[in-house]
Enzyme design. Structure first.
Site, PDB file in Angstrom:
ATOM      1  N   GLU A  54       0.840  -1.204   0.000  1.00  0.00           N
ATOM      2  CA  GLU A  54       0.000   0.000   0.000  1.00  0.00           C
ATOM      3  C   GLU A  54       0.874   1.254   0.000  1.00  0.00           C
ATOM      4  O   GLU A  54       0.602   2.228  -0.700  1.00  0.00           O
ATOM      5  CB  GLU A  54      -0.894  -0.007   1.237  1.00  0.00           C
ATOM      6  CG  GLU A  54      -1.706   1.266   1.444  1.00  0.00           C
ATOM      7  CD  GLU A  54      -1.900   1.587   2.910  1.00  0.00           C
ATOM      8  OE1 GLU A  54      -2.101   2.772   3.224  1.00  0.00           O
ATOM      9  OE2 GLU A  54      -1.827   0.664   3.734  1.00  0.00           O
ATOM     10  N   ASP A  89       0.571   3.749  -3.130  1.00  0.00           N
ATOM     11  CA  ASP A  89       0.133   5.131  -2.944  1.00  0.00           C
ATOM     12  C   ASP A  89       0.981   6.085  -3.776  1.00  0.00           C
ATOM     13  O   ASP A  89       0.462   6.957  -4.483  1.00  0.00           O
ATOM     14  CB  ASP A  89       0.218   5.487  -1.460  1.00  0.00           C
ATOM     15  CG  ASP A  89      -0.030   6.966  -1.202  1.00  0.00           C
ATOM     16  OD1 ASP A  89      -1.186   7.397  -1.345  1.00  0.00           O
ATOM     17  OD2 ASP A  89       0.929   7.671  -0.877  1.00  0.00           O
ATOM     18  N   ASP A 137      -7.057   1.288   0.628  1.00  0.00           N
ATOM     19  CA  ASP A 137      -5.740   0.693   0.851  1.00  0.00           C
ATOM     20  C   ASP A 137      -5.513  -0.507  -0.061  1.00  0.00           C
ATOM     21  O   ASP A 137      -4.416  -0.681  -0.610  1.00  0.00           O
ATOM     22  CB  ASP A 137      -5.608   0.247   2.306  1.00  0.00           C
ATOM     23  CG  ASP A 137      -5.468   1.415   3.266  1.00  0.00           C
ATOM     24  OD1 ASP A 137      -5.271   2.548   2.786  1.00  0.00           O
ATOM     25  OD2 ASP A 137      -5.572   1.195   4.484  1.00  0.00           O
ATOM     26  N   GLU A 185      -4.579   0.440  -3.558  1.00  0.00           N
ATOM     27  CA  GLU A 185      -3.177   0.875  -3.633  1.00  0.00           C
ATOM     28  C   GLU A 185      -2.232  -0.315  -3.557  1.00  0.00           C
ATOM     29  O   GLU A 185      -1.225  -0.369  -4.283  1.00  0.00           O
ATOM     30  CB  GLU A 185      -2.883   1.855  -2.490  1.00  0.00           C
ATOM     31  CG  GLU A 185      -3.593   3.187  -2.630  1.00  0.00           C
ATOM     32  CD  GLU A 185      -3.417   4.083  -1.413  1.00  0.00           C
ATOM     33  OE1 GLU A 185      -3.442   5.314  -1.585  1.00  0.00           O
ATOM     34  OE2 GLU A 185      -3.263   3.546  -0.295  1.00  0.00           O
TER      35      GLU A 185
END
Length: 1453
Positions: free
Chosen positions: A1155, A1159, A1250, A1253
């Site tokens: 994650e 991101d 999350d 990502e």
């Protein structure tokens, strides 16, 4: 140790017994055993001053250690008052983070004495911030604690590891050096061995000591045994009503534990005290459990449901939110509130009869009453915190004490776990306040636990009572020391018939004289005896002998058995978790062979999560051993760094980056920089000719002292380019005159075509005519400068010169005209045609005389001369050019292009060829362009940058303050994403075993503004920026300093001013330019050249490919791979990507690391998409559009609608599953356009965003970090969402409110956060204040960001409504300019702070943020010089008159 700070003078004089101890302390390490109140701290200050004066202690510090937080400030202030040394005080709340090496280093350099709790100093030694070899004196306050696993003993273990010649002097202070009076000699020897010091007492001045520390009268007070039943106590019993024994386990109330303590309290205090304890304990537990239940229930509500509940609605949406038993308890406790709650201030509590109290309390109350005086002060010592709290409350309620005794409890802080449940511990501030009230005599009685036995500064008490039995010698001596008046009384309470209690006290009393003799007659040679360990939890001597100690070779950081457990706990506490995941902790199993299992959320293989220690003889030692081996192994895996720190702190300024490269401290760098910027415009001894071509035709020569690179641009509808520079060789004898001629010619051209006014300073470049072979045409120059204001001789002007010659009306200087034709058919006496500007006069001559006669001075105009017809031209009034060669907005005046007729007597034509004056007209743009290209080449060479495209590099180094028509802000936004991705990929791969929390803290350092600023300064980037405003009102290409003309080595520098934050913006802009030029590979090269932590210039696919074992993905992921159009080579990445931390799988870690990577990757993909799709969008528009797509609601909608990740997400939490199931239907229904515009109104569980990502992060890794490939797939996944993005998206309510208010001129507005319900222990609602009046709110939402949006939306509507009482024009009292109701916001200062540093909860921060948003959201405007302002007209008039006079002089001549 106690010294009353309020009663000492500024400088104390030592007593003789203090001098005696001081002299002996100079001779060696000693432990001063003196009674409480005898001035031990003062002796330590004498020793500190003495040792600080020794030459051998230079560059060393004194460390004064205390066992309790409350003593830090007290002892630190005393030392500072008694010495001239620089004193620093540190406790848990005031100390730097252990990762803040710069902060600690600065303190060590700027202080002489450190007063701190022992644990902090032990941590400093552990993490190698300091070493004992750099300490000259160690002072241990209450040093009898130096035993077993106390931090004092941990420090001394490091002391013994230090070479003998490098050890500090040790000075210990205690009133009671012996714990065990039964074996005094051994107990004393153990303390001496642990501290490497000798216990000493006063020998020669004992009488003086006794006079200053008198012994109180000691009494024993007996009390009857408590009865089993109190018949007079009220019938209503809280215990019976609560019926705790029937409490279901799931309620969370530890009934057995509470009932046990109830019985103890009943026996000690009686029925009222027991019921008071039960009421207090249960009330706090029930309130906390209800709060937790409501908070947990509200976490799964939608925004609408949350708002209903927050505004007083019942939790009907979650029917089982609060267990019915808790509500039942709540109602029962409410029935008893009047009996047990303390009344408001000023109201007497409800009295209780003594028949409700135990015999022990009765005796205590009677003793207090009998000994009360107007100056009475006393302390009652108890063993347990809850007894202290209840007893203090009871004494305030006993009728005959109500008006005499003013008491409060004083207890310790308690452990974090206990303090969380209720007030068994006492907050530091409350404890300090209570002590201060007692000192000021506003309280006259304290009911205290052992916290008041030692250290705290109290006045001598009249009465000290041991309510509970004395447990050890230290407690007896310390508590008795509080009664040190000559008339003081020390009372021991003993139950009738309790022989054991009485004998223990008598043993202490009888043994004291003998114990003092043990150490009073000793010399300074400590005996070699074994350490005393008489308690069950003490380490076995065999275990102690086999303890290991690990020192990190590179830093000196120390790992011991005592520090290992806390290091593991700290590591686990940093693992990020959402509200649905319990706190991560290491788990210990086994008895004498312990095993520690680390949380599976750590990114380690399962075999590296479990560590077994060696066999030990105690269970605690076995755990310490297991933790020791775990930390040592984790350090080898780089989970702990070489300072044994698990992560850099997000709040502390780091002094090095993730690669260990130091980061310069930039705190002293001013906000505004004065920088000598590289500038090519000089005139050296060597001159260079640059042929200027207009549409490919050689037209003029640009000469300066710097060889400029070729450049091209479009200006004035001409394609302008320059050739390679050629050195000019001037005539050896006429070089000076040739230079002078070129300068005069250039001044003339500038006056005619650009400035309209003279230039007095020396020029730094020349624009001159050239011959056909591209040499300087000095003949043409000499001819032209003979008539600098033009020639009146029109005979040489033929029809071939029409539309090629420029001329000027000598009555309107500064406004050139293009010759259209000669008009022999028109004379001054001719009648103007209808509709012309002269039509109002009989003849042209009449018009001209009227217009140009000034102050009685009329021009000479013949009656029958010929006239000249011309076209009015505009001087060039802009330096801007377009990087895309697009036409710029026209800046022509209203008269440009008009045809005018003038008498030939007023007209003078310029002896400047057409191609030359055309070159003059575009000279500002050309010089601007050449400066930019030259600086781009210079910065590329100086910083060793890769071959970034010139135009992009020019854009990257151009500041907004230059008003150049372009700047680096778009590239800065782009580069911000590049920086983040490159730093994250490097961290992700360099530290494969560090969890997201550790990586995130290191990322923050890597991308921090201070890091960028430091690296920019290290590489000299500040010298290569373009900050100067592109203005031609004052011709900037002149010599402004003291630099010598025609120097052999001219100074190519120009002093410029700009904000320091421009440097960090340029760093990011260069990264953006490099990516735009050559993709991620070129960005890696650029970042490495700039000193950023990117892991080097090697491409990722070379650096990281082939690291993972290939294995197909499980069938569970078949549908996902089909949707992605991609087959994973490393299937375990997908398993990791869908594993929520609550699942706690043993097969793989959670998705948190992926994650973290995903991101940054998605942020880069979205930013690049916007940058390339909308080339005209401003930086603010790009950032705004990106924020709409890169956010939780948008990602959650993609995860659900596009990829169906909620169906395969591995979670093990009922509440999270409920929250997801509630939001999935909403996310499936909402359109992409709506999620982009109103996404802020939704708050889906973070796990949904999350997992998107993490899945796309896994894709990126599986593609071997091939950015282009992974980005193409990601763009396809995000396609519908990206399609909804555009630069002109409507603003969110907060931005809309800020911009609207700023444009309205109001500067007194702010947000105010609050709590919607008492049960909600966090801020969840927002209000908007205008001039201190709430105009909207409080509005509640599941998160504060949504609440702020709702409040802003409401405020905008209310403030704009003329019918509202809060109409902005009605409530705003900000001063307005003129009659306008609105005024534009004042311009931003050059040193505008970063938005992250501003708070919209202050009016100043709100106003500044609003101004920044106004600047970001407004359209780009190409700057144009205004030649028609008042100041310009005034200046033109003065210069015009001067030129007219010069022209007239020429006519006469």
């Amino acid at each position: 140790m106690s010294v009353s700070l309020d009663e000492i003078s500024d400088t104390l004089l030592p007593r003789r017994y203090q001098e005696e101890i001081f002299v002996r302390a100079q001779q060696g390490n000693v432990i001063a055993a003196l009674d409480t109140g005898s001035g031990k701290t003062f002796i330590s200050t004498l020793l500190i001053k003495w040792i600080s004066a020794q030459e051998s202690t230079e560059h060393k510090i004194t460390v004064f250690l205390v066992p309790k937080v409350a003593l830090v400030q007290q002892q630190g202030e005393f030392i500072a008052k008694q010495t001239s040394l620089r004193v620093r005080m540190f406790s848990g709340a005031t100390a730097h983070d252990m990762s803040d090496r710069g902060g600690w280093a600065n303190d060590f350099e700027t202080a002489d004495v450190f007063v701190m709790t022992a644990q902090i100093f032990l941590n400093l030694l552990t993490h190698s911030h300091w070493s004992l070899s750099k300490v000259c004196l160690l002072v241990f306050d209450e040093c009898h604690h130096t035993r077993k696993n106390h931090a004092y003993n941990g420090i001394m273990r490091e002391y013994f590891q230090t070479a003998e010649g490098c050890r500090p002097k040790v000075f210990g202070m205690t009133a009671s050096p012996i714990w065990n009076p039964r074996n005094a000699a051994e107990s004393l020897s153990t303390l001496e061995k642990n501290l490497d010091a000798k216990v000493i007492a006063v020998k020669e001045h004992v009488d003086e000591l006794i006079g200053h520390s008198p012994r109180p009268e000691e009494l024993i007070k007996t009390y009857r045994q408590a009865p089993e039943v109190y018949p007079e106590y009220q019938k209503k019993s809280l215990r019976l009503r609560l019926a705790l024994h029937n409490t279901p386990p799931e309620v969370g109330i530890p009934a057995d534990k509470i009932l046990t303590r109830y019985e103890v309290t009943y026996y000690s205090l009686g029925p009222f005290g027991a019921e008071l304890f039960l009421y207090t304990e249960m009330k706090q537990r029930v309130v906390q459990l209800i709060q937790e239940a409501i908070e947990s229930a509200m976490e799964v509500l939608t925004a609408e449901q949350y708002a209903n509940v927050a505004h007083g609605g019942y939790l009907s949406e979650v029917p089982d939110a609060v267990h019915p038993k808790l509500r039942e308890f709540e109602n029962i406790l409410a029935e008893f509130s009047a009996d047990f709650d303390d009344p408001p201030d000023g109201v007497l509590p409800t009295p209780i009869p003594l028949s409700w109290c135990s015999p022990k309390v009765k005796v205590l109350a009677e003793e207090l009453f009998s000994r009360y005086t107007s100056t009475f002060q006393g302390i009652v010592f108890v063993e347990q915190r809850h007894i202290a709290t209840c007893l203090a409350s009871m004494l305030r309620r006993i009728p005959f004490l109500v008006h005499t005794i003013k008491c409060e409890p004083l207890v310790g802080h308690g452990s974090g776990a206990v303090a969380k449940s209720h007030l068994k511990g006492m907050a530091m501030r409350n404890q300090r306040d209570t002590v201060q009230l007692f000192r000021e005599r506003r309280l006259n009685l304290l009911v205290a636990t052992s916290v008041a036995e030692e250290g705290l500064d109290f006045p001598a008490c009249d009465l000290v009572i041991r309510f509970d039995p004395v447990q050890h010698m230290v407690g007896y001596l310390q508590s008795r020391g509080r009664a040190r008046h000559k008339t003081s009384t020390f009372i021991i309470m003993v139950q009738e018939g309790s022989q054991a209690q009485a004998e223990r006290y008598l043993e202490f009393l009888r043994s004291e004289p003998h114990l003092k003799k043990v150490y009073q007659q000793r010399d300074l040679v400590p005996p070699d005896v074994e350490e005393e360990e008489d308690e069950s939890d003490a380490p076995d001597p065999f275990d102690l002998a086999r303890r290991e100690r690990y020192v990190v070779p590179s830093t000196g950081a120390i790992l011991t058995y005592n520090t290992a457990i806390s290091l593991l706990n700290h590591l686990c506490s940093l693992i990020p978790r959402d509200r649905f995941t319990p706190m991560h902790v290491p788990r210990y199993t086994g008895d004498f062979v312990a095993t520690v299992t680390l949380p599976s959320t750590l990114p380690l293989p399962s075999n590296l999560l479990v560590y077994e220690g060696p066999p030990k003889r105690s269970k605690k030692e076995a755990r310490r051993a297991a933790a020791f081996f775990a930390v040592k192994s984790l350090h080898a895996l780089n989970v702990f760094d070489d300072y044994l720190l698990p992560a850099k702190s997000s709040g502390a300024a780091q002094d090095e980056d993730s690669d260990g490269v130091p980061i310069k401290n930039v705190e002293s760098v001013p906000d505004m920089l004065q920088v000598p910027v590289c500038d090519p415009w000089v005139l050296g001894s060597t001159l260079w000719l640059h042929v200027v071509r207009l549409d490919g035709i050689p037209s003029a020569g640009l000469i300066t002292g710097t060889a400029l690179p070729p450049a091209d641009l479009v200006a004035n509808n001409l394609f302008v380019s320059t050739d390679e520079p050629v050195e000019i060789v001037l005539h050896p004898r006429h070089a000076w005159s040739q230079r002078r001629a070129m300068e005069e010619y250039t001044r003339m051209g500038l006056w005619w075509c650009i400035t309209g006014r003279g230039i007095t300073l020396p020029l730094t470049c020349y624009l001159v005519p050239i011959t056909r072979d591209c040499r300087v045409d000095f003949d043409a120059i000499e001819l032209a400068i003979a008539y600098p204001f033009g020639s009146y001789n029109w005979e040489d002007v033929s029809e071939e010169e029409y539309r090629r010659v420029i001329y000027m009306n000598n009555r309107e200087f500064g406004h050139p005209l293009l010759l259209r034709r000669m008009r022999p058919d028109v004379t001054p006496s001719s009648t103007p045609p209808a509709g012309s500007r002269e039509a109002g006069f009989p003849t042209y001559r009449d018009y001209w005389l009227h217009k140009y006669t000034r102050k009685g001075h009329a021009p000479n105009i013949s009656l029958d001369g010929i006239c000249v017809e011309g076209i009015m031209l505009d001087r060039n009034n802009s330096c801007s050019y377009s990087l895309e060669n697009d036409p710029l907005p026209s800046s022509a005046s209203k008269d440009a292009g008009l045809t005018v007729i003038l008498p030939i007597e007023l007209c003078r034509w310029a002896l400047i060829p057409r191609h030359v004056y055309q070159s003059f007209f575009i000279l500002p743009e050309l010089c601007h362009r050449l400066t930019d290209v030259w600086r781009a080449h210079e910065v590329r060479t100086a910083l060793k940058l890769p071959p970034i495209v010139d135009d992009l590099l020019v854009q990257a180094i151009t500041l907004p303050s230059a008003n150049a028509g372009f700047n680096n802000q778009r590239l800065e936004t782009f580069g911000d994403a590049v920086l983040k991705l490159c730093a994250v990929v490097h961290l992700y791969n360099k530290y494969p075993h560090r969890h997201e929390g550790q990586l995130d803290n290191m990322k923050r350092t890597a991308i921090a503004n201070r890091t960028l600023l430091a690296r920019a300064l290290e590489h000299g980037l500040e010298e290569h920026l373009t900050p100067e405003t592109q203005s031609i009102r004052l011709w900037r290409y002149v010599v402004t300093g003291d630099e010598a003309l025609f120097a052999v080595r001219p100074c190519r520098r120009a002093l410029r001013q700009y904000p320091r934050r421009s440097l960090q913006d340029c760093m990011e802009a260069i990264l953006g330019a490099s990516f735009a030029s050559g993709g991620i590979d070129m960005a890696l090269r650029a970042g490495t050249a700039l000193g950023l932590s990117f892991g080097g210039p090697t491409p990722w696919y070379v650096r990281y490919s082939g690291r993972l074992k290939e294995a197909p993905a499980a069938p569970l992921f078949a549908g996902l791979q089909e949707t992605l159009g991609y087959t994973f080579k490393h299937g375990h990445l997908l398993l990791e990507a869908i594993t929520h931390p609550s699942f706690r799988s043993t097969d793989c870690s959670s998705y948190q690391r992926l994650e973290f990577l995903g991101d940054a990757f998605i942020d880069m993909v979205v930013t690049e998409y916007l940058y390339r799709k909308f080339p005209s969008a401003t930086s603010g528009q790009l950032s705004w559009a990106r924020s709409r797509a890169v956010c939780g609601p948008a990602f959650a909608s993609i995860a659900v609608k596009r990829l169906g990740l909620h169906k395969i997400l591995l979670i093990n939490n009922v509440e999270l599953s409920m929250a997801i199931s509630k939001h999935v239907p909403i996310l499936e229904e909402i359109t992409d356009e709506e999620i982009i515009i109103n996404g802020w109104k939704h708050d889906p569980p973070k796990a949904l965003s999350d997992v998107l990502e993490s899945v796309l992060g896994a894709l990126f890794v599986d593609c071997d970090y091939n950015y282009d490939k992974a980005a193409a797939i990601t763009e396809m996944v995000l396609g519908d969402l990206l399609a909804a993005l555009r630069p002109d998206l409507p603003k969110d309510p907060v931005t809309e409110l800020m911009v609207w208010v700023a444009q309205s001129g109001c500067r007194c507005i702010s947000f105010l956060k609050g709590q919607s319900r008492p049960e909600v222990r966090r801020y969840d609602c927002m209000s908007v204040l205008v001039h201190d009046t709430i105009v909207a709110g409080p509005l509640a939402a599941p998160n504060l960001s949504m609440a702020k949006g709702l409040a802003a939306e409401r405020a905008r509507a209310v403030l704009a409504d003329p019918e509202s009482p809060h109409f902005l024009s009605r409530v705003c009292t900000c001063p307005k300019k003129g009659k306008a109701a609105k005024r534009p916001p004042s311009p931003l200062p050059m040193d505008v702070p970063d938005k992250k540093e501003l708070s919209d909860e202050t009016t100043e921060g709100f106003a500044m943020l609003a101004q920044i948003l106004v600047e970001e959201t407004k359209e780009r405007v190409v700057p144009v010089e205004d030649d028609h302002g008042t100041d310009a007209v005034s200046e033109d008039w003065i210069e015009e008159r001067e030129v007219e006079e010069m022209m007239e002089v020429e006519v006469v001549v």
